[in-house]
Write an enzyme that holds these catalytic residues in place. Structure first.
Site, PDB file in Angstrom:
ATOM      1  N   ARG A 168      11.674  -5.997   5.467  1.00  0.00           N
ATOM      2  CA  ARG A 168      11.636  -4.620   5.962  1.00  0.00           C
ATOM      3  C   ARG A 168      12.136  -4.545   7.402  1.00  0.00           C
ATOM      4  NH1 ARG A 168       6.185  -1.213   5.583  1.00  0.00           N
ATOM      5  NH2 ARG A 168       5.595  -2.529   7.332  1.00  0.00           N
ATOM      6  N   ARG A 222      11.566  -1.633  11.933  1.00  0.00           N
ATOM      7  CA  ARG A 222      10.282  -1.146  12.480  1.00  0.00           C
ATOM      8  C   ARG A 222       9.797  -2.125  13.536  1.00  0.00           C
ATOM      9  NH1 ARG A 222       5.690   0.785   8.221  1.00  0.00           N
ATOM     10  NH2 ARG A 222       4.309  -0.548   9.446  1.00  0.00           N
ATOM     11  N   LYS A 237       0.832  -1.212   0.000  1.00  0.00           N
ATOM     12  CA  LYS A 237       0.000   0.000   0.000  1.00  0.00           C
ATOM     13  C   LYS A 237       0.867   1.263   0.000  1.00  0.00           C
ATOM     14  CE  LYS A 237      -2.137  -0.925   3.828  1.00  0.00           C
ATOM     15  NZ  LYS A 237      -1.519  -2.191   4.240  1.00  0.00           N
TER      16      LYS A 237
HETATM   17  P1  B4P Z   1       3.794  -1.894   2.378  1.00  0.00           P
HETATM   18  O1  B4P Z   1       2.700  -2.875   2.261  1.00  0.00           O
HETATM   19  O2  B4P Z   1       3.836  -0.775   1.394  1.00  0.00           O
HETATM   20  O3  B4P Z   1       3.728  -1.480   3.898  1.00  0.00           O
HETATM   21  P2  B4P Z   1       2.856  -0.382   4.629  1.00  0.00           P
HETATM   22  O4  B4P Z   1       2.225   0.583   3.722  1.00  0.00           O
HETATM   23  O5  B4P Z   1       3.791   0.186   5.613  1.00  0.00           O
HETATM   24  O6  B4P Z   1       1.609  -1.104   5.263  1.00  0.00           O
HETATM   25  P3  B4P Z   1       1.393  -1.659   6.701  1.00  0.00           P
HETATM   26  O7  B4P Z   1       0.008  -2.216   6.717  1.00  0.00           O
HETATM   27  O8  B4P Z   1       2.509  -2.605   6.962  1.00  0.00           O
HETATM   28  O9  B4P Z   1       1.540  -0.477   7.755  1.00  0.00           O
HETATM   29  P4  B4P Z   1       0.723   0.870   8.149  1.00  0.00           P
HETATM   30  O10 B4P Z   1       1.717   1.955   8.157  1.00  0.00           O
HETATM   31  O11 B4P Z   1      -0.492   1.078   7.306  1.00  0.00           O
HETATM   32  O12 B4P Z   1       5.245  -2.550   2.206  1.00  0.00           O
HETATM   33  C1  B4P Z   1       5.747  -3.572   3.002  1.00  0.00           C
HETATM   34  C2  B4P Z   1       7.092  -4.078   2.461  1.00  0.00           C
HETATM   35  O13 B4P Z   1       6.905  -4.786   1.239  1.00  0.00           O
HETATM   36  C3  B4P Z   1       8.111  -2.988   2.156  1.00  0.00           C
HETATM   37  O14 B4P Z   1       9.365  -3.386   2.638  1.00  0.00           O
HETATM   38  C4  B4P Z   1       8.129  -2.893   0.635  1.00  0.00           C
HETATM   39  O15 B4P Z   1       9.376  -2.498   0.126  1.00  0.00           O
HETATM   40  C5  B4P Z   1       7.787  -4.314   0.228  1.00  0.00           C
HETATM   41  N1  B4P Z   1       7.086  -4.381  -1.060  1.00  0.00           N
HETATM   42  C6  B4P Z   1       6.007  -3.656  -1.417  1.00  0.00           C
HETATM   43  N2  B4P Z   1       5.622  -3.963  -2.680  1.00  0.00           N
HETATM   44  C7  B4P Z   1       6.486  -4.940  -3.124  1.00  0.00           C
HETATM   45  C8  B4P Z   1       6.606  -5.693  -4.357  1.00  0.00           C
HETATM   46  N3  B4P Z   1       5.756  -5.524  -5.409  1.00  0.00           N
HETATM   47  N4  B4P Z   1       7.598  -6.611  -4.447  1.00  0.00           N
HETATM   48  C9  B4P Z   1       8.444  -6.792  -3.416  1.00  0.00           C
HETATM   49  N5  B4P Z   1       8.400  -6.119  -2.231  1.00  0.00           N
HETATM   50  C10 B4P Z   1       7.419  -5.191  -2.093  1.00  0.00           C
HETATM   51  O16 B4P Z   1       0.189   0.565   9.654  1.00  0.00           O
HETATM   52  C11 B4P Z   1       1.059   0.370  10.747  1.00  0.00           C
HETATM   53  C12 B4P Z   1       0.268   0.321  12.085  1.00  0.00           C
HETATM   54  O17 B4P Z   1      -0.374   1.617  12.331  1.00  0.00           O
HETATM   55  C13 B4P Z   1      -0.905  -0.665  12.166  1.00  0.00           C
HETATM   56  O18 B4P Z   1      -0.492  -1.975  12.496  1.00  0.00           O
HETATM   57  C14 B4P Z   1      -1.783  -0.004  13.268  1.00  0.00           C
HETATM   58  O19 B4P Z   1      -1.296  -0.273  14.559  1.00  0.00           O
HETATM   59  C15 B4P Z   1      -1.642   1.476  13.005  1.00  0.00           C
HETATM   60  N6  B4P Z   1      -2.725   1.981  12.109  1.00  0.00           N
HETATM   61  C16 B4P Z   1      -2.554   2.490  10.852  1.00  0.00           C
HETATM   62  N7  B4P Z   1      -3.749   2.853  10.322  1.00  0.00           N
HETATM   63  C17 B4P Z   1      -4.689   2.559  11.273  1.00  0.00           C
HETATM   64  C18 B4P Z   1      -6.115   2.678  11.305  1.00  0.00           C
HETATM   65  N8  B4P Z   1      -6.811   3.149  10.257  1.00  0.00           N
HETATM   66  N9  B4P Z   1      -6.770   2.286  12.428  1.00  0.00           N
HETATM   67  C19 B4P Z   1      -6.120   1.795  13.485  1.00  0.00           C
HETATM   68  N10 B4P Z   1      -4.757   1.644  13.516  1.00  0.00           N
HETATM   69  C20 B4P Z   1      -4.042   2.020  12.420  1.00  0.00           C
END
Ligand code: B4P
Length: 192
Positions: A127, A133, A13
């Site tokens: 990651r 993280r 995402k």
């Molecule tokens: P991403 O999937 O891009 O990770 P993210 O955006 O950080 O999503 P995530 O769900 O983990 O965390 P968020 O900040 O929303 O990438 C992950 C990895 O995969 C990276 O290393 C990337 O390089 C790799 N990758 C991506 N695409 C690839 C591809 N095509 N091929 C190979 N590798 C690839 O949330 C974090 C925390 O915040 C939650 O757990 C929660 O506690 C809180 N939170 C956030 N929003 C909330 C909400 N609405 N309500 C309640 N809590 C919330």
């Protein structure tokens, strides 16, 4: 365009939101980034969110909605936005529709990134090594995937049932996934 990105932790995402921001020339709003910034700044909200985030749980709906409303009314979303990480449960999905209805800015499309669980775990382990993280530890990742299946997966049906869902295969190179997303956004050419 007002676009919501859905997908499990590690589905890409944040990665794709950055590309979409450039392509659509709209702000990228990530509730994860907003929460991490609050934790880093040591605000009251950040103090409340820190332990929950590190365990892989969801921060309370009220806190996240208040923070999101503040961001969506900052005055730079006239041309749309890419929302990443919200909504994460049905209550948040309903709250978002109500908020955007009030603002006269309804969601145009929700894009769901599909990636199988084994690959999600591999990506997040990568990651964890690269960025350290706290919520990418194996225990927190297990918890986050459980929370996703229980609370967030029903949000996909919420958008499907309201005719606003596009599903995209999230496996493959980052640029390939991006091109697939763009293809779902292009208007269908008229036939004849
Ligand atoms: P991403 O999937 O891009 O990770 P993210 O955006 O950080 O999503 P995530 O769900 O983990 O965390 P968020 O900040 O929303 O990438 C992950 C990895 O995969 C990276 O290393 C990337 O390089 C790799 N990758 C991506 N695409 C690839 C591809 N095509 N091929 C190979 N590798 C690839 O949330 C974090 C925390 O915040 C939650 O757990 C929660 O506690 C809180 N939170 C956030 N929003 C909330 C909400 N609405 N309500 C309640 N809590 C919330």
């Amino acid at each position: 365009m007002r676009l919501v990105l859905l997908g499990a932790p590690g589905s890409g995402k944040g990665t794709q939101a950055t590309r979409l921001r450039e392509h659509l020339q709209v702000p990228h709003i990530s509730t994860g980034d907003l929460l991490r910034a609050a934790v880093k700044a040591g605000t009251e909200l950040g103090r409340q969110a820190k332990a929950v985030m590190e365990s892989g749980g969801l921060v309370s709906d009220d806190i996240v909605l208040g923070m999101l409303e503040e961001r969506l009314t900052a005055g730079d979303t006239g041309n749309g936005f890419v929302l990443d990480g919200y909504p994460r449960n049905l209550a948040q999905a309903n709250a978002l529709d109500a908020l955007l209805g009030r603002l006269g800015q309804p969601v145009d499309i929700a894009v769901q990134l599909d990636v199988d669980t084994e690959l999600l775990i591999t990506r997040l382990a990568g990651r964890a090594q690269a960025e350290g993280r706290a919520d990418d530890s194996p225990e927190a990742v297990r918890h986050r995937l459980g929370v996703y299946n229980d609370a967030t997966a029903p949000v996909v049906d919420f958008y499907r049932n309201t005719g606003r869902l596009a599903c995209v295969d999230g496996v493959g190179g980052m640029d390939d996934v991006f091109l697939r997303i763009i293809a779902t956004l292009a208007p269908t050419p008229e036939i004849g």
